[in-house]
Design a protein around this motif. Structure first.
Motif, PDB file in Angstrom:
ATOM      1  N   MET A  96       0.836  -1.192   0.000  1.00  0.00           N
ATOM      2  CA  MET A  96       0.000   0.000   0.000  1.00  0.00           C
ATOM      3  C   MET A  96       0.870   1.241   0.000  1.00  0.00           C
ATOM      4  SD  MET A  96      -3.078  -1.136   2.579  1.00  0.00           S
ATOM      5  CE  MET A  96      -4.179   0.153   1.986  1.00  0.00           C
ATOM      6  N   LEU A  97       0.329   2.328  -0.535  1.00  0.00           N
ATOM      7  CA  LEU A  97       0.981   3.634  -0.450  1.00  0.00           C
ATOM      8  C   LEU A  97      -0.094   4.699  -0.623  1.00  0.00           C
ATOM      9  CD1 LEU A  97       1.086   4.785  -3.609  1.00  0.00           C
ATOM     10  CD2 LEU A  97       3.066   3.293  -3.751  1.00  0.00           C
ATOM     11  N   TYR A  98       0.306   5.940  -0.377  1.00  0.00           N
ATOM     12  CA  TYR A  98      -0.598   7.074  -0.534  1.00  0.00           C
ATOM     13  C   TYR A  98       0.030   8.038  -1.521  1.00  0.00           C
ATOM     14  CZ  TYR A  98      -3.480  11.145   0.589  1.00  0.00           C
ATOM     15  OH  TYR A  98      -4.325  12.219   0.512  1.00  0.00           O
ATOM     16  N   GLY A  99      -0.761   8.491  -2.493  1.00  0.00           N
ATOM     17  CA  GLY A  99      -0.244   9.451  -3.454  1.00  0.00           C
ATOM     18  C   GLY A  99      -1.346  10.106  -4.240  1.00  0.00           C
ATOM     19  N   GLU A 100      -1.163  11.391  -4.524  1.00  0.00           N
ATOM     20  CA  GLU A 100      -2.133  12.150  -5.311  1.00  0.00           C
ATOM     21  C   GLU A 100      -3.547  12.025  -4.735  1.00  0.00           C
ATOM     22  OE1 GLU A 100      -1.131  11.831  -9.732  1.00  0.00           O
ATOM     23  OE2 GLU A 100       0.040  10.202  -8.834  1.00  0.00           O
ATOM     24  N   GLU A 101      -3.612  12.133  -3.405  1.00  0.00           N
ATOM     25  CA  GLU A 101      -4.866  12.127  -2.652  1.00  0.00           C
ATOM     26  C   GLU A 101      -5.601  10.804  -2.732  1.00  0.00           C
ATOM     27  OE1 GLU A 101      -7.161  15.535  -3.796  1.00  0.00           O
ATOM     28  OE2 GLU A 101      -5.696  16.954  -2.947  1.00  0.00           O
ATOM     29  N   HIS A 102      -4.884   9.727  -3.033  1.00  0.00           N
ATOM     30  CA  HIS A 102      -5.492   8.406  -3.067  1.00  0.00           C
ATOM     31  C   HIS A 102      -4.712   7.439  -2.174  1.00  0.00           C
ATOM     32  CE1 HIS A 102      -8.503   8.992  -6.187  1.00  0.00           C
ATOM     33  NE2 HIS A 102      -7.600   9.625  -6.927  1.00  0.00           N
ATOM     34  N   TYR A 103      -5.465   6.679  -1.368  1.00  0.00           N
ATOM     35  CA  TYR A 103      -4.903   5.503  -0.715  1.00  0.00           C
ATOM     36  C   TYR A 103      -4.931   4.383  -1.752  1.00  0.00           C
ATOM     37  CZ  TYR A 103      -5.601   7.955   3.720  1.00  0.00           C
ATOM     38  OH  TYR A 103      -5.558   8.864   4.745  1.00  0.00           O
ATOM     39  N   ARG A 104      -3.783   3.731  -1.958  1.00  0.00           N
ATOM     40  CA  ARG A 104      -3.650   2.763  -3.044  1.00  0.00           C
ATOM     41  C   ARG A 104      -3.195   1.409  -2.494  1.00  0.00           C
ATOM     42  NH1 ARG A 104      -2.794   5.933  -7.993  1.00  0.00           N
ATOM     43  NH2 ARG A 104      -2.841   8.149  -7.440  1.00  0.00           N
ATOM     44  N   LEU A 105      -3.781   0.357  -3.004  1.00  0.00           N
ATOM     45  CA  LEU A 105      -3.456  -1.013  -2.605  1.00  0.00           C
ATOM     46  C   LEU A 105      -3.104  -1.806  -3.856  1.00  0.00           C
ATOM     47  CD1 LEU A 105      -5.326  -3.248  -0.082  1.00  0.00           C
ATOM     48  CD2 LEU A 105      -4.902  -4.122  -2.382  1.00  0.00           C
ATOM     49  N   MET A 108       6.088  -1.142  -1.413  1.00  0.00           N
ATOM     50  CA  MET A 108       6.045   0.049  -2.260  1.00  0.00           C
ATOM     51  C   MET A 108       5.917   1.285  -1.371  1.00  0.00           C
ATOM     52  SD  MET A 108       3.411  -1.423  -5.167  1.00  0.00           S
ATOM     53  CE  MET A 108       3.576  -0.035  -6.295  1.00  0.00           C
ATOM     54  N   LEU A 109       6.272   2.448  -1.930  1.00  0.00           N
ATOM     55  CA  LEU A 109       6.076   3.711  -1.224  1.00  0.00           C
ATOM     56  C   LEU A 109       6.056   4.857  -2.231  1.00  0.00           C
ATOM     57  CD1 LEU A 109       9.056   5.316  -1.215  1.00  0.00           C
ATOM     58  CD2 LEU A 109       9.532   3.723   0.629  1.00  0.00           C
ATOM     59  N   ASN A 110       5.607   6.011  -1.758  1.00  0.00           N
ATOM     60  CA  ASN A 110       5.654   7.258  -2.512  1.00  0.00           C
ATOM     61  C   ASN A 110       6.447   8.254  -1.686  1.00  0.00           C
ATOM     62  OD1 ASN A 110       5.145   9.567  -4.061  1.00  0.00           O
ATOM     63  ND2 ASN A 110       3.122   9.881  -3.164  1.00  0.00           N
ATOM     64  N   ASP A 111       7.542   8.774  -2.246  1.00  0.00           N
ATOM     65  CA  ASP A 111       8.394   9.687  -1.480  1.00  0.00           C
ATOM     66  C   ASP A 111       8.102  11.163  -1.768  1.00  0.00           C
ATOM     67  OD1 ASP A 111       9.612  10.248  -3.919  1.00  0.00           O
ATOM     68  OD2 ASP A 111      11.440   9.107  -3.488  1.00  0.00           O
ATOM     69  N   GLY A 112       7.001  11.426  -2.472  1.00  0.00           N
ATOM     70  CA  GLY A 112       6.640  12.784  -2.813  1.00  0.00           C
ATOM     71  C   GLY A 112       7.086  13.187  -4.202  1.00  0.00           C
ATOM     72  N   ASP A 113       8.144  12.548  -4.692  1.00  0.00           N
ATOM     73  CA  ASP A 113       8.631  12.777  -6.052  1.00  0.00           C
ATOM     74  C   ASP A 113       8.436  11.557  -6.935  1.00  0.00           C
ATOM     75  OD1 ASP A 113       9.622  15.434  -5.634  1.00  0.00           O
ATOM     76  OD2 ASP A 113      11.338  14.578  -4.580  1.00  0.00           O
TER      77      ASP A 113
END
Length: 222
Positions: A98-107, A152-157
């Motif tokens: 899971m990760l969070y990005g662009e205002e979405h929680y993603r699985l 997985m992850l989202n680091d903002g970039d």
């Protein structure tokens, strides 16, 4: 009491080092009796650290935990139970990320027998439901990638994906989203190394997140 051991990335290197202070081991509290400890993931949504476990004997029910300042507590600032809908028959629900990005929680689930395809699900705000999103590709990872241990992850970039090297408990591979696929080595150190892994770590799985300042790596404590 269950807990996770925590490592952080050492900037400018290819090393994740386990912490030896009080933040090196983080408790998990309030878990339902039927929590499936083998299938779990974590994320940071810009405000909260969150942890997820499957409900035992299900492939579509998740328990959600939030960091309350002293432990990952079931239901803290969270919807306690979530449902995943529209799961394809060939989705590998034995592990997830899971990760969070662009205002979405993603699985994400991987496709059974095909390490190059990811099924994506997005949380529908105001509900308890994750619904299917676009299917994504993975490319270029070595043949000895251990896809049973991945995160997985989202680091903002960048959106990033990680998986252990088969047979190793200290080396894992990294890739990033290139606009059309998660590509091995794209904008990444290809091989990362764990240092100082506590002896009570469960080496069978991993979870990762980025909290806006640090890349963090987790293993459950036995």
């Amino acid at each position: 009491m269950s807990s996770v051991n925590q490592a952080v990335y050492v900037p400018g290197t290819n090393i994740y080092k386990f912490l030896t202070d009080a933040s090196g081991n983080l408790p998990i509290t309030g878990a339902p009796a039927d929590t499936n400890w083998r299938r779990w993931s974590m994320l940071h949504d810009g405000g909260d650290y969150r942890m997820y476990f499957f409900k035992s004997h299900t492939s579509n029910k998740l328990y959600q935990f939030g960091w309350d300042g002293s432990s990952y507590k079931h239901g803290h600032n969270s919807i306690p139970e979530l449902e995943i809908t529209g799961i394809p028959d060939d989705a590998d629900t034995g592990s997830f990320s899971m990760l969070y990005g662009e205002e979405h929680y993603r699985l994400y689930f991987r496709q059974l027998g095909n390490p190059t395809q990811l099924y994506q699900f997005l949380w529908k705000p105001g509900t308890t439901t994750y619904a299917p999103g676009p299917t994504l590709k993975i490319t270029g990872f070595p043949d000895d990638t251990d896809w049973s241990r991945w995160s997985m992850l989202n680091d903002g970039d960048d959106y990033r994906i990680y998986a252990f090297k088969l047979g190793s408990n200290s080396e894992f591979y990294q890739g990033a989203w290139n606009g059309s696929a998660y590509e091995y080595g794209h904008k990444s150190y290809k091989v990362l190394t764990l240092e100082g892994t506590p002896s009570n770590s469960n080496l069978a799985s991993m979870a990762m997140l980025h909290d806006g300042s640090k890349y963090r790596f987790y293993m459950q404590a036995l």
